[in-house]
Scaffold this active site. Structure first.
Site, mmCIF file in Angstrom:
data_model
loop_
_atom_site.group_PDB
_atom_site.id
_atom_site.type_symbol
_atom_site.label_atom_id
_atom_site.label_comp_id
_atom_site.label_asym_id
_atom_site.label_seq_id
_atom_site.Cartn_x
_atom_site.Cartn_y
_atom_site.Cartn_z
ATOM 1 N N HIS A 298 0.850 -1.187 0.000
ATOM 2 C CA HIS A 298 0.000 0.000 0.000
ATOM 3 C C HIS A 298 0.884 1.236 0.000
ATOM 4 O O HIS A 298 2.017 1.200 0.479
ATOM 5 C CB HIS A 298 -0.923 0.000 1.225
ATOM 6 C CG HIS A 298 -1.976 1.054 1.190
ATOM 7 N ND1 HIS A 298 -1.788 2.308 1.724
ATOM 8 C CD2 HIS A 298 -3.229 1.042 0.680
ATOM 9 C CE1 HIS A 298 -2.883 3.025 1.539
ATOM 10 N NE2 HIS A 298 -3.777 2.285 0.916
ATOM 11 N N ASP B 130 -7.999 -4.631 -0.308
ATOM 12 C CA ASP B 130 -8.445 -5.269 -1.548
ATOM 13 C C ASP B 130 -8.139 -6.756 -1.574
ATOM 14 O O ASP B 130 -8.749 -7.501 -2.344
ATOM 15 C CB ASP B 130 -7.779 -4.591 -2.757
ATOM 16 C CG ASP B 130 -8.190 -3.142 -2.898
ATOM 17 O OD1 ASP B 130 -9.404 -2.873 -2.850
ATOM 18 O OD2 ASP B 130 -7.315 -2.274 -3.048
#
Length: 447
Positions: free
Chosen positions: A323, A383
């Site tokens: 991320h 996700d």
């Protein structure tokens, strides 16, 4: 050479910029600093994303991720409504838009307003959704949002009261628009039945979406998980692409519907809202090519192939791992994973869930070996599990990104209100350095 091909080559050629010039002029490409942190462009009271601290030497020190909505840490916020056995998305939206947690009276009045706004004008649902159908739900959602402008007598009113009214209306109508658009799409392009259900005022937003999609064929755990997913996707700071888009467009003093439609265009992008679909596609490839899902050595070897661009799509990416801000952990992923385990058990997909857990553990290790360094600390992001959760809920892939939008419109609304009403607001206009050479005009008959 065909004209379009020739024009395309010319267009691409004139877009080329010497990459060294970015260093010469200290350009922050992607509004990112050299250490990949975001360039500070504004101040906000809405959301805060924490993934590291700064050491005395200025370097980033990894830490477990924290996400704050209006100063409330997401884990504590989530544990609060879960402990009461109720859904929390409406409460979360109230918090983001008003800056305060509601009491029982405020929450009831707020949810009543949402229920009053859920029904779409018949002409709009018929003409923009059910008649003028499209293959992409995000485009249909954006088009319908722009259509709502025509149904709003005060569309250009920028008073706080009107901005909140518009925000509540969009919050209420997004699930309905998405459900109707999906059935219109699948009727036209997949030759399946058209099923239109009116929203049920006795249900929460999460339950209503499942009801409009599946009728009464959903469990309490399924509704709880969708509600949790909406809460976790509702806001992520002002720097994410779609929220920043909302602020950029709103800073020009355009209407709410134009600003939210622009945000939808941003979220639709594969580098933003479509990441969980990439994870699902990668996982299908892994399940197909790894014979024994419980064999960690075999799983690890295939992940190494992916990193070496010798497997899956050749990108060299393990999707869902890493991320831009979070390092040791993504709190959204941690919270979603807890419930995903329960859902996998309910659906008889525990072997598949275990494979996800193996990749969650082995993916970062494979990445560090591949890079020969663990200087960039990575972990799974939200996700990684969200697509699996939606699969277990029986939600079609075409709706994964629209569900993101159903949640994030709460954050977009808050950022728009802050941008429009802030006393320090001004039109957002960064600079671009022109590096082309000056040329003299040449008459057309001498070119």
């Amino acid at each position: 050479m065909a004209l379009l091909e020739r024009l395309a080559r010319s267009a691409v050629k004139c877009c080329e910029v010497d990459k060294e010039l970015y260093n010469v002029y200290n350009v922050k490409r992607g509004l990112r600093n050299a250490d990949f942190t975001g360039v500070l462009v504004g101040l906000t009271n809405i959301g805060d994303v924490v993934g590291y601290t700064k050491g005395e030497d200025g370097k980033n020190i990894p830490q477990h991720g924290e996400l704050y909505y209006r100063g409330y840490e997401i884990t504590k916020l989530t544990r609060g409504f879960q402990a009461d056995g109720r859904h929390g998305f409406e409460e979360t939206a109230f918090l983001l838009i008003t800056g305060q947690l509601p009491d029982n009276k405020d929450l009831k009045e707020f949810t009543d307003l949402i229920k009053q706004e859920q029904e779409l004008p018949f002409s709009l649902s018929k003409n923009l959704i059910l008649s003028l159908r499209g293959k992409n739900i995000m485009n249909m959602l954006a088009r319908t949002v722009l259509g709502l402008y025509t149904d709003d007598d005060n569309a250009e009113d920028y008073t706080p009261e009107n901005l909140i009214r518009q925000s509540i209306s969009l919050l209420a109508r997004f699930p309905v628009i998405v459900a109707y658009a999906y059935f219109g799409m699948r009727h036209s392009f997949q030759h399946k039945s058209m099923i239109i259900r009116h929203p049920n005022p006795d249900l929460s937003l999460a339950e209503n979406f499942l009801y409009m999609l599946k009728g009464d064929d959903y469990t309490r755990l399924e509704a709880d998980l969708l509600d949790l997913a909406l809460v976790l996707h509702a806001e992520h700071g002002g720097g994410n692409n779609s929220s920043f888009t909302t602020r950029v467009v709103s800073s020009a003093q355009t209407d709410t519907y134009s600003a939210i439609a622009a945000a939808l265009g941003s979220l639709k992008g594969g580098l933003h809202g479509g990441a969980n679909i990439k994870v699902i596609e990668m996982m299908e490839d892994i399940k197909k090519n790894v014979k024994n899902w419980a064999d960690e050595k075999e799983v690890d070897e295939y992940l190494t192939k992916i990193l070496n661009k010798k497997a899956y799509d050749g990108s060299g990416k393990i999707y869902g791992i890493g991320h831009a801000i979070y390092t040791l952990s993504d709190p959204r992923c941690v919270l979603l994973k807890e419930k995903a385990r329960e859902l996998a058990k309910e659906k008889g997909r525990e072997d598949e869930y275990n494979l996800y857990e193996s990749i969650e553990r082995l993916g970062p290790e494979a990445f560090y070996r591949f890079k020969g360094s663990s200087s960039k600390v990575i972990s799974p992001n939200v996700d990684f599990y969200s697509g699996f959760v939606y699969q277990c809920l029986g939600i079609p892939e075409e709706l994964y990104t629209p569900i993101f939008a159903i949640a994030r419109v709460a954050g977009w609304a808050a950022h728009r209100i802050e941008e429009v009403t802030s006393s320090s607001a001004r039109i957002i206009r960064p600079a671009y350095k022109n590096v082309s050479t000056r040329r003299d005009y040449v008459a057309i008959n001498r070119r």
